[in-house]
Design an enzyme around this catalytic site. Structure first.
Site, PDB file in Angstrom:
ATOM      1  N   LYS A  13       0.815  -1.219   0.000  1.00 17.85           N
ATOM      2  CA  LYS A  13       0.000   0.000   0.000  1.00 17.85           C
ATOM      3  C   LYS A  13       0.848   1.269   0.000  1.00 17.85           C
ATOM      4  O   LYS A  13       0.589   2.201  -0.762  1.00 17.85           O
ATOM      5  CB  LYS A  13      -0.946   0.013   1.217  1.00 17.85           C
ATOM      6  CG  LYS A  13      -2.032  -1.042   1.177  1.00 17.85           C
ATOM      7  CD  LYS A  13      -3.066  -0.829   2.267  1.00 17.85           C
ATOM      8  CE  LYS A  13      -2.484  -0.924   3.669  1.00 17.85           C
ATOM      9  NZ  LYS A  13      -1.891  -2.256   3.950  1.00 17.85           N
ATOM     10  N   ARG A  88      -9.629   2.764   8.917  1.00 16.30           N
ATOM     11  CA  ARG A  88      -9.152   1.427   9.277  1.00 16.30           C
ATOM     12  C   ARG A  88     -10.287   0.522   9.742  1.00 16.30           C
ATOM     13  O   ARG A  88     -10.119  -0.695   9.831  1.00 16.30           O
ATOM     14  CB  ARG A  88      -8.099   1.548  10.385  1.00 16.30           C
ATOM     15  CG  ARG A  88      -7.304   0.283  10.654  1.00 16.30           C
ATOM     16  CD  ARG A  88      -6.248   0.516  11.695  1.00 16.30           C
ATOM     17  NE  ARG A  88      -5.217   1.432  11.243  1.00 16.30           N
ATOM     18  CZ  ARG A  88      -4.152   1.070  10.529  1.00 16.30           C
ATOM     19  NH1 ARG A  88      -3.995  -0.184  10.183  1.00 16.30           N
ATOM     20  NH2 ARG A  88      -3.273   1.959  10.155  1.00 16.30           N
ATOM     21  N   ARG A 127      11.585 -10.441   5.034  1.00 11.77           N
ATOM     22  CA  ARG A 127      12.331  -9.182   5.090  1.00 11.77           C
ATOM     23  C   ARG A 127      13.489  -9.260   6.074  1.00 11.77           C
ATOM     24  O   ARG A 127      13.360  -9.810   7.167  1.00 11.77           O
ATOM     25  CB  ARG A 127      11.404  -8.033   5.520  1.00 11.77           C
ATOM     26  CG  ARG A 127      10.586  -7.464   4.392  1.00 11.77           C
ATOM     27  CD  ARG A 127      10.010  -6.114   4.704  1.00 11.77           C
ATOM     28  NE  ARG A 127       9.144  -6.091   5.863  1.00 11.77           N
ATOM     29  CZ  ARG A 127       7.936  -5.506   5.882  1.00 11.77           C
ATOM     30  NH1 ARG A 127       7.471  -4.916   4.803  1.00 11.77           N
ATOM     31  NH2 ARG A 127       7.212  -5.502   6.973  1.00 11.77           N
ATOM     32  N   ARG A 161      12.950  -8.315  12.050  1.00  9.61           N
ATOM     33  CA  ARG A 161      12.240  -7.609  13.121  1.00  9.61           C
ATOM     34  C   ARG A 161      11.184  -8.524  13.731  1.00  9.61           C
ATOM     35  O   ARG A 161      10.621  -9.389  13.047  1.00  9.61           O
ATOM     36  CB  ARG A 161      11.557  -6.354  12.575  1.00  9.61           C
ATOM     37  CG  ARG A 161      12.502  -5.314  12.018  1.00  9.61           C
ATOM     38  CD  ARG A 161      11.761  -4.050  11.630  1.00  9.61           C
ATOM     39  NE  ARG A 161      10.625  -4.346  10.754  1.00  9.61           N
ATOM     40  CZ  ARG A 161       9.837  -3.409  10.235  1.00  9.61           C
ATOM     41  NH1 ARG A 161      10.061  -2.140  10.495  1.00  9.61           N
ATOM     42  NH2 ARG A 161       8.827  -3.739   9.453  1.00  9.61           N
ATOM     43  N   ARG A 172      -1.458 -10.081  12.646  1.00  9.27           N
ATOM     44  CA  ARG A 172      -1.800  -8.818  11.995  1.00  9.27           C
ATOM     45  C   ARG A 172      -2.857  -9.030  10.906  1.00  9.27           C
ATOM     46  O   ARG A 172      -3.754  -8.198  10.724  1.00  9.27           O
ATOM     47  CB  ARG A 172      -0.539  -8.175  11.386  1.00  9.27           C
ATOM     48  CG  ARG A 172       0.419  -7.622  12.424  1.00  9.27           C
ATOM     49  CD  ARG A 172       1.775  -7.294  11.826  1.00  9.27           C
ATOM     50  NE  ARG A 172       1.697  -6.258  10.795  1.00  9.27           N
ATOM     51  CZ  ARG A 172       2.690  -5.957   9.974  1.00  9.27           C
ATOM     52  NH1 ARG A 172       3.840  -6.623  10.038  1.00  9.27           N
ATOM     53  NH2 ARG A 172       2.551  -4.999   9.075  1.00  9.27           N
TER      54      ARG A 172
END
Length: 218
Positions: A13, A88, A127, A161, A172
């Site tokens: 996004k 949201r 990542r 992370r 999430r």
């Protein structure tokens, strides 16, 4: 043009918002940027948000909505904007509708970036970030460093992370399905949703998005 960008974490996004906003010559209004700007500038809304965050609590919708409305009032947003991360949830979506109605404005489109869930997990969990400079980002599959665990740019250690771990990513996604996905049906009822498969190269996705949006002359 006034656009809302929605999609699960890892859908790209932020990247697409930046490109689309540039192509459409409208400001990219990101919830994260709004929070950072208000907090760093010490605005009343920023101080209120920080008090909740410092206590480990969620910032109430009323504060987020007020920040978004304040940003949409700025001169550069007079001819349109692209909202990323807001609304949201349904409460925020209804508040945005009320705000626009009061200004005699309407949304032009809600761009729904779709990515298969397994791909989302792969994108985020793969990542790797440089400890020396967080702008140096690699990926275990899509953008491998020359030497595993070592940043190509500065030689720093690459790490994953906590937010990028698979179990966290799946949590999430659960939050997204529960809180944010319902706004897609809300906007479908208004015939505003443009669904876009956000797979492939960044520029290819941008071109598909631009082609799918309503004509700016309409």
């Amino acid at each position: 043009m006034r656009i809302v960008l929605v999609g699960p974490p890892g859908a790209g996004k932020g990247t697409q918002a930046a490109y689309l906003a540039k192509n459409l010559a409208i400001p990219h209004i990101s919830t994260g940027d709004l929070f950072r700007a208000n907090i760093s500038q010490g605005t009343p809304l920023g101080r209120e948000a920080k008090s909740y965050m410092d206590a480990g609590n969620l910032v109430p919708d009323s504060v987020t909505i007020a920040m978004a409305e304040d940003r949409m009032e700025q001169p550069d947003a007079a001819d349109g904007f692209l909202l990323d991360g807001f609304p949201r949830n349904l409460g925020q979506a209804k508040a945005l509708d009320e705000y626009l109605k009061d200004k005699n404005l309407t949304l032009d489109a809600v761009l729904d970036l779709e990515v298969p869930e397994d791909e989302v997990v792969k994108r985020i969990a793969g990542r790797r970030i440089c400890r020396n400079d967080s702008s140096h980002v690699f990926h275990a599959e899509y953008n491998k460093p020359e030497t595993e665990g070592v940043c190509d740019v500065c030689g720093g250690e690459l790490y994953q992370r906590d937010d990028d771990r698979e179990e966290t990513v799946r949590k999430r996604l659960e939050v997204y399905h529960t809180e944010t996905e319902p706004i897609i049906d809300y906007y479908k009822a208004q015939d505003l949703v443009v669904t876009l498969l956000a797979m492939g190269k960044v520029d290819e996705v941008t071109k598909r998005a631009m082609a799918a949006l309503p004509s700016q002359d309409a």
